[in-house]
Design a protein around this motif. Structure first.
Motif, PDB file in Angstrom:
ATOM      1  N   LYS A   1       0.928  -1.723  -0.007  1.00 13.21           N
ATOM      2  CA  LYS A   1       0.103   0.256   0.099  1.00 13.21           C
ATOM      3  C   LYS A   1       0.479   1.165   0.258  1.00 13.21           C
ATOM      4  O   LYS A   1       1.504   1.372   0.772  1.00 13.21           O
ATOM      5  CB  LYS A   1      -0.224   0.168   1.321  1.00 13.21           C
ATOM      6  N   ARG A   2       0.480   2.180  -0.864  1.00 13.73           N
ATOM      7  CA  ARG A   2       1.151   2.990  -1.278  1.00 13.73           C
ATOM      8  C   ARG A   2       0.610   4.408  -0.127  1.00 13.73           C
ATOM      9  O   ARG A   2      -0.092   4.973  -1.256  1.00 13.73           O
ATOM     10  CB  ARG A   2       1.653   4.070  -1.984  1.00 13.73           C
ATOM     11  N   ARG A   3       0.872   4.613   0.740  1.00 19.24           N
ATOM     12  CA  ARG A   3       0.410   5.856   1.384  1.00 19.24           C
ATOM     13  C   ARG A   3       1.469   7.226   1.391  1.00 19.24           C
ATOM     14  O   ARG A   3       2.271   6.943   1.691  1.00 19.24           O
ATOM     15  CB  ARG A   3      -0.126   5.627   3.283  1.00 19.24           C
ATOM     16  N   TRP A   4       0.367   8.027   0.455  1.00 21.40           N
ATOM     17  CA  TRP A   4       0.722   9.630   0.810  1.00 21.40           C
ATOM     18  C   TRP A   4       0.557  10.331   1.721  1.00 21.40           C
ATOM     19  O   TRP A   4      -0.155  10.901   1.857  1.00 21.40           O
ATOM     20  CB  TRP A   4       0.410  10.230  -0.612  1.00 21.40           C
ATOM     21  N   ARG A   5       2.227  10.749   2.070  1.00 23.24           N
ATOM     22  CA  ARG A   5       1.997  12.023   3.582  1.00 23.24           C
ATOM     23  C   ARG A   5       2.150  13.360   3.166  1.00 23.24           C
ATOM     24  O   ARG A   5       3.157  13.485   2.748  1.00 23.24           O
ATOM     25  CB  ARG A   5       1.835  10.896   4.855  1.00 23.24           C
ATOM     26  N   LEU A   6       1.293  14.266   3.866  1.00 22.94           N
ATOM     27  CA  LEU A   6       1.734  15.432   3.365  1.00 22.94           C
ATOM     28  C   LEU A   6       3.013  15.776   4.040  1.00 22.94           C
ATOM     29  O   LEU A   6       4.022  16.829   3.810  1.00 22.94           O
ATOM     30  CB  LEU A   6       0.427  16.471   3.025  1.00 22.94           C
TER      31      LEU A   6
END
Length: 136
Positions: A130-135
């Motif tokens: 799972k690729r989770r994008w975080r700011l």
């Protein structure tokens, strides 16, 4: 780094495709069936592999024969038939994600005479990430 791994994978695929040959299991000493290559290599697990397989078969007695393919022990499907012959060379464009068994049968009574299996393998195991994008 990615290109280095991709180059190694490509070299492995080419080596497996050109250096392997499968000989058939002979049900009697009068029949031969061979496939080249006998392995098909996909880049990642679950992906289809592509290869042109050359089948060479020979029998002692002329007759009507068919080459069939079986996947996962399901019903066989005829892919090519020959009449009144003792042997042939056949090229098949393979596209599969699973092992396939090819069987030479007598066309009149569907008796299996010889078989060979094309094995599918892969270079990289499929990784579900799972690729989770975080700011932040």
């Amino acid at each position: 780094m990615f290109f280095k791994r991709k180059g190694i994978a490509t070299a492995l695929i080419i080596a497996f495709n050109f250096l392997t040959t499968a000989s058939a299991q002979q049900h009697d000493g009068l029949v031969s069936l061979a496939a080249q290559p006998n392995k098909c290599v996909a880049l990642t697990q679950g992906r289809e592999c592509f290869a042109t397989v050359k089948f060479v078969w020979q029998v002692k007695q002329a007759g009507n024969y068919c080459l069939t393919v079986v996947a996962n022990n399901q019903l066989s499907q005829r892919i090519e038939c020959w009449s009144n012959t003792t042997g042939a060379v056949y090229r098949y464009n393979l596209r599969t994600a699973e092992d396939l068994t090819f069987i030479l049968v007598n066309a009149e009574d569907n008796l299996p005479l010889a078989d060979t299996t094309i094995q599918v393998s892969w270079v990289y195991k499929s990784a579900l990430r799972k690729r989770r994008w975080r700011l932040f």
